[in-house]
Design a protein around this motif. Sequence first.
Motif, PDB file in Angstrom:
ATOM      1  N   GLU A  84       0.855  -1.186   0.000  1.00 23.06           N
ATOM      2  CA  GLU A  84       0.000   0.000   0.000  1.00 23.06           C
ATOM      3  C   GLU A  84       0.895   1.242   0.000  1.00 23.06           C
ATOM      4  OE1 GLU A  84      -4.034   1.637   2.244  1.00 23.06           O
ATOM      5  OE2 GLU A  84      -2.831   0.034   3.133  1.00 23.06           O
ATOM      6  N   LEU A  85       0.825   1.980  -1.106  1.00 18.57           N
ATOM      7  CA  LEU A  85       1.669   3.162  -1.298  1.00 18.57           C
ATOM      8  C   LEU A  85       0.782   4.408  -1.294  1.00 18.57           C
ATOM      9  CD1 LEU A  85       4.327   4.573  -2.046  1.00 18.57           C
ATOM     10  CD2 LEU A  85       3.841   4.038  -4.446  1.00 18.57           C
ATOM     11  N   PRO A  86       0.791   5.207  -0.209  1.00 12.24           N
ATOM     12  CA  PRO A  86      -0.063   6.405  -0.151  1.00 12.24           C
ATOM     13  C   PRO A  86       0.633   7.622  -0.766  1.00 12.24           C
ATOM     14  CG  PRO A  86       0.958   6.015   1.981  1.00 12.24           C
ATOM     15  CD  PRO A  86       1.465   4.944   1.074  1.00 12.24           C
ATOM     16  N   VAL A  87      -0.106   8.351  -1.598  1.00 12.73           N
ATOM     17  CA  VAL A  87       0.379   9.614  -2.191  1.00 12.73           C
ATOM     18  C   VAL A  87      -0.776  10.611  -2.173  1.00 12.73           C
ATOM     19  CG1 VAL A  87       2.088   8.450  -3.647  1.00 12.73           C
ATOM     20  CG2 VAL A  87      -0.206   8.889  -4.553  1.00 12.73           C
ATOM     21  N   ARG A  88      -0.429  11.855  -2.428  1.00 14.41           N
ATOM     22  CA  ARG A  88      -1.449  12.911  -2.544  1.00 14.41           C
ATOM     23  C   ARG A  88      -1.599  13.288  -4.013  1.00 14.41           C
ATOM     24  NH1 ARG A  88      -1.226  16.114   2.183  1.00 14.41           N
ATOM     25  NH2 ARG A  88      -2.624  17.616   1.169  1.00 14.41           N
ATOM     26  N   ALA A  89      -2.815  13.653  -4.401  1.00 19.32           N
ATOM     27  CA  ALA A  89      -3.078  14.019  -5.794  1.00 19.32           C
ATOM     28  C   ALA A  89      -4.099  15.132  -5.850  1.00 19.32           C
ATOM     29  CB  ALA A  89      -3.559  12.813  -6.595  1.00 19.32           C
ATOM     30  N   VAL A  90      -4.117  15.806  -7.003  1.00 16.27           N
ATOM     31  CA  VAL A  90      -5.045  16.913  -7.253  1.00 16.27           C
ATOM     32  C   VAL A  90      -6.063  16.466  -8.298  1.00 16.27           C
ATOM     33  CG1 VAL A  90      -5.263  19.293  -8.069  1.00 16.27           C
ATOM     34  CG2 VAL A  90      -3.247  18.608  -6.731  1.00 16.27           C
ATOM     35  N   PRO A  91      -7.347  16.685  -8.064  1.00 12.91           N
ATOM     36  CA  PRO A  91      -8.356  16.286  -9.053  1.00 12.91           C
ATOM     37  C   PRO A  91      -8.375  17.229 -10.249  1.00 12.91           C
ATOM     38  CG  PRO A  91      -9.412  17.403  -7.220  1.00 12.91           C
ATOM     39  CD  PRO A  91      -7.968  17.286  -6.861  1.00 12.91           C
ATOM     40  N   ARG A  92      -8.686  16.694 -11.394  1.00  7.96           N
ATOM     41  CA  ARG A  92      -8.842  17.486 -12.625  1.00  7.96           C
ATOM     42  C   ARG A  92     -10.196  17.156 -13.239  1.00  7.96           C
ATOM     43  NH1 ARG A  92      -4.205  16.368 -16.671  1.00  7.96           N
ATOM     44  NH2 ARG A  92      -5.361  18.014 -17.772  1.00  7.96           N
ATOM     45  N   GLY A  93     -11.046  18.152 -13.296  1.00  7.64           N
ATOM     46  CA  GLY A  93     -12.350  17.961 -13.912  1.00  7.64           C
ATOM     47  C   GLY A  93     -13.423  17.480 -12.965  1.00  7.64           C
ATOM     48  N   PHE A  94     -13.123  17.350 -11.709  1.00  5.10           N
ATOM     49  CA  PHE A  94     -14.155  16.997 -10.732  1.00  5.10           C
ATOM     50  C   PHE A  94     -13.775  17.619  -9.392  1.00  5.10           C
ATOM     51  CE2 PHE A  94     -10.975  13.718 -10.436  1.00  5.10           C
ATOM     52  CZ  PHE A  94     -10.899  13.385  -9.099  1.00  5.10           C
ATOM     53  N   THR A  95     -14.729  17.651  -8.494  1.00  3.79           N
ATOM     54  CA  THR A  95     -14.564  18.386  -7.230  1.00  3.79           C
ATOM     55  C   THR A  95     -14.414  17.435  -6.064  1.00  3.79           C
ATOM     56  OG1 THR A  95     -15.973  20.138  -8.120  1.00  3.79           O
ATOM     57  CG2 THR A  95     -15.608  20.123  -5.744  1.00  3.79           C
ATOM     58  N   PRO A  96     -13.378  17.619  -5.242  1.00  4.33           N
ATOM     59  CA  PRO A  96     -13.232  16.753  -4.059  1.00  4.33           C
ATOM     60  C   PRO A  96     -14.218  17.156  -2.971  1.00  4.33           C
ATOM     61  CG  PRO A  96     -11.531  18.408  -4.062  1.00  4.33           C
ATOM     62  CD  PRO A  96     -12.276  18.590  -5.358  1.00  4.33           C
ATOM     63  N   LEU A  97     -14.424  16.292  -2.026  1.00  6.72           N
ATOM     64  CA  LEU A  97     -15.264  16.601  -0.874  1.00  6.72           C
ATOM     65  C   LEU A  97     -14.515  17.531   0.069  1.00  6.72           C
ATOM     66  CD1 LEU A  97     -16.526  12.976  -0.146  1.00  6.72           C
ATOM     67  CD2 LEU A  97     -17.795  14.785  -1.328  1.00  6.72           C
ATOM     68  N   GLY A 221       3.344  10.268  -7.238  1.00  7.43           N
ATOM     69  CA  GLY A 221       4.103  10.604  -6.039  1.00  7.43           C
ATOM     70  C   GLY A 221       5.139  11.687  -6.309  1.00  7.43           C
ATOM     71  N   THR A 222       5.443  12.460  -5.269  1.00  7.04           N
ATOM     72  CA  THR A 222       6.413  13.559  -5.395  1.00  7.04           C
ATOM     73  C   THR A 222       7.687  13.292  -4.604  1.00  7.04           C
ATOM     74  OG1 THR A 222       5.349  14.707  -3.546  1.00  7.04           O
ATOM     75  CG2 THR A 222       4.617  15.271  -5.774  1.00  7.04           C
ATOM     76  N   GLY A 223       7.746  12.218  -3.880  1.00 10.05           N
ATOM     77  CA  GLY A 223       8.926  11.894  -3.075  1.00 10.05           C
ATOM     78  C   GLY A 223       9.287  10.431  -3.231  1.00 10.05           C
ATOM     79  N   PRO A 224      10.098   9.898  -2.341  1.00  7.52           N
ATOM     80  CA  PRO A 224      10.449   8.477  -2.384  1.00  7.52           C
ATOM     81  C   PRO A 224       9.196   7.610  -2.255  1.00  7.52           C
ATOM     82  CG  PRO A 224      11.885   9.670  -0.870  1.00  7.52           C
ATOM     83  CD  PRO A 224      10.786  10.613  -1.234  1.00  7.52           C
ATOM     84  N   ALA A 225       9.169   6.540  -3.036  1.00  5.49           N
ATOM     85  CA  ALA A 225       8.009   5.634  -3.042  1.00  5.49           C
ATOM     86  C   ALA A 225       8.057   4.730  -1.813  1.00  5.49           C
ATOM     87  CB  ALA A 225       7.975   4.812  -4.318  1.00  5.49           C
ATOM     88  N   ARG A 226       7.676   5.289  -0.669  1.00 10.54           N
ATOM     89  CA  ARG A 226       7.692   4.548   0.582  1.00 10.54           C
ATOM     90  C   ARG A 226       6.350   3.862   0.789  1.00 10.54           C
ATOM     91  NH1 ARG A 226      13.030   4.280   1.159  1.00 10.54           N
ATOM     92  NH2 ARG A 226      14.003   6.329   1.504  1.00 10.54           N
ATOM     93  N   VAL A 227       6.405   2.564   0.953  1.00  9.19           N
ATOM     94  CA  VAL A 227       5.190   1.782   1.168  1.00  9.19           C
ATOM     95  C   VAL A 227       4.765   1.909   2.624  1.00  9.19           C
ATOM     96  CG1 VAL A 227       4.243  -0.562   1.182  1.00  9.19           C
ATOM     97  CG2 VAL A 227       5.709   0.196  -0.702  1.00  9.19           C
ATOM     98  N   ASP A 228       3.488   2.170   2.831  1.00  7.10           N
ATOM     99  CA  ASP A 228       2.978   2.303   4.193  1.00  7.10           C
ATOM    100  C   ASP A 228       2.991   0.952   4.913  1.00  7.10           C
ATOM    101  OD1 ASP A 228       1.854   3.565   6.385  1.00  7.10           O
ATOM    102  OD2 ASP A 228      -0.183   3.066   5.757  1.00  7.10           O
ATOM    103  N   ARG A 229       2.512  -0.086   4.239  1.00 10.34           N
ATOM    104  CA  ARG A 229       2.483  -1.438   4.807  1.00 10.34           C
ATOM    105  C   ARG A 229       2.303  -2.424   3.661  1.00 10.34           C
ATOM    106  NH1 ARG A 229      -2.456   0.763   5.861  1.00 10.34           N
ATOM    107  NH2 ARG A 229      -1.749   1.538   7.882  1.00 10.34           N
ATOM    108  N   ALA A 230       2.569  -3.683   3.960  1.00 14.43           N
ATOM    109  CA  ALA A 230       2.342  -4.761   3.003  1.00 14.43           C
ATOM    110  C   ALA A 230       1.617  -5.891   3.717  1.00 14.43           C
ATOM    111  CB  ALA A 230       3.660  -5.264   2.412  1.00 14.43           C
ATOM    112  N   VAL A 231       0.647  -6.492   3.034  1.00 19.39           N
ATOM    113  CA  VAL A 231      -0.161  -7.565   3.607  1.00 19.39           C
ATOM    114  C   VAL A 231       0.101  -8.831   2.809  1.00 19.39           C
ATOM    115  CG1 VAL A 231      -2.486  -8.350   4.204  1.00 19.39           C
ATOM    116  CG2 VAL A 231      -1.923  -5.912   4.331  1.00 19.39           C
ATOM    117  N   TYR A 232       0.401  -9.922   3.525  1.00 23.39           N
ATOM    118  CA  TYR A 232       0.698 -11.202   2.899  1.00 23.39           C
ATOM    119  C   TYR A 232      -0.277 -12.248   3.413  1.00 23.39           C
ATOM    120  CZ  TYR A 232       5.063  -8.825   1.847  1.00 23.39           C
ATOM    121  OH  TYR A 232       5.991  -7.917   1.412  1.00 23.39           O
ATOM    122  N   ARG A 233      -0.798 -13.049   2.500  1.00 24.83           N
ATOM    123  CA  ARG A 233      -1.700 -14.122   2.895  1.00 24.83           C
ATOM    124  C   ARG A 233      -0.954 -15.449   2.812  1.00 24.83           C
ATOM    125  NH1 ARG A 233      -7.761 -13.775   1.390  1.00 24.83           N
ATOM    126  NH2 ARG A 233      -7.479 -12.310   3.112  1.00 24.83           N
TER     127      ARG A 233
END
Length: 442
Positions: A84-97, A221-233
């Motif tokens: 799970e890799l979290p990043v921030r993004a900006v919407p284009r053509g639609f409105t965020p909540l 992403g704008t920085g290092p691709a740091r994974v928040d966590r990984a889940v293994y089954r």
Amino acid sequence: MNFVKRAGLSLSGRRSRTAALLGVFVVICALLLGGFLLRGAAARQEADAQRAVGVDVTVGRKGLTADLADRLDVPGLVHRYTAELPVRAVPRGFTPLTSGGPGAGGGGRRERGALEVHGVRDLGLLLPFSYGSTRITSGRGIGPGDAGAHVAVIERRLAERNGLAVGDTLRLRSADGRRSAVSRIVGVFRDPTRDPARPMPSHMLPGNLLYVPMATARRLGTGPARVDRAVYRIGSPDRAERLHAEAARVLGGGGLRFTVNDKAYRDQVRPIQRVGAFADLVVHVIALAGALILSLLVTLQVRERRGEFGVLLALGEKRWKLLGQHVVEVAAVALPALALAALAGALGGQRVGDAFLDHHGDGDTDSRSSSSSGSGSGSGSGSGTVAAGAPDAPLAAPTVRVGPADLGRVAGIALGISLVATVVPGIGVLRLHPRSLLLDAA
């Protein structure tokens, strides 16, 4: 006269006793075969449940990357996994909540990084989706096959706010405005988390969370691709130690977070294991009880035939041939009994097995999730409890079928019971002198 021929004449001449012996043997063989069939069905259902349910292991560490998470995908140990890799993004053509109010950061589409975008490999493995608190309400999730695809799964509130649905196009831009991505909406999910009562930045609102493949998240992403966590089954809890050792080797022990959640496994697999153990107990008890019952019946028959034994021994018949005659008699009854038991198993085994496994395979409702912590210098551990879960797909009904191996095992046990039931009482009688046997019979 040949002792085998005498055995046939004895069986045909004592039809009522032969029928009683046959009935006892049919019951014993049917119960033995039922135990083996139930054990085989439980083993197959346990294997299916391990693949479908398994045990979820969450691994986290500072500096964890997608490449490092990929290295923990050990063949033969890990069935599925996702990072799970979290990043921030900006919407284009639609409105965020937005939550509105001072300091909320509700700048609409002008807000920098108003969307929380999570790159995933397999959306179904994330705990909220895996254990049912968050559900796909329309379309589908993201799977390993979407690694190179431009797809997205959005939250229901964001979709309703902008009139978006499965199949629509979603345009995103990185927080620094340098890169953009165009994705097709393939699913809409519902997060049960309520909107906060107090003002909050837009990217912290549950409705502004969306999921994309890892490649899309890396692009935004704008920085290092740091994974928040990984889940293994993995298949079972006892394999968690192997995965922990591999994680410590690949990631290093310091600061390693290793959480094991086996609640779904215990709820659905452990009851099946208990059914298999019960089937083993049934087989052993029936084999012992069958040997005792048949030994009693044969003992009574042997005592009634003392005169016959005395005459044959007086005529010079060998003792082992007399004993062999009774072994043949009992074994000759065991074979048709085995055939009848096999027919009964083929006709009713599936229904009985389904009813038994359905009744005894219900999960324990009071099971709790457990955590595993690694040992060694500097290794950390984490723990947590989540709601009861269910497999990604319903478990298939176990197939109860009569196979050659099962029949062979039942035949072996039946013949073993025949030997024990005839040799043990027969030896005690045949030790006597022919004269004593004739006097007892008289």
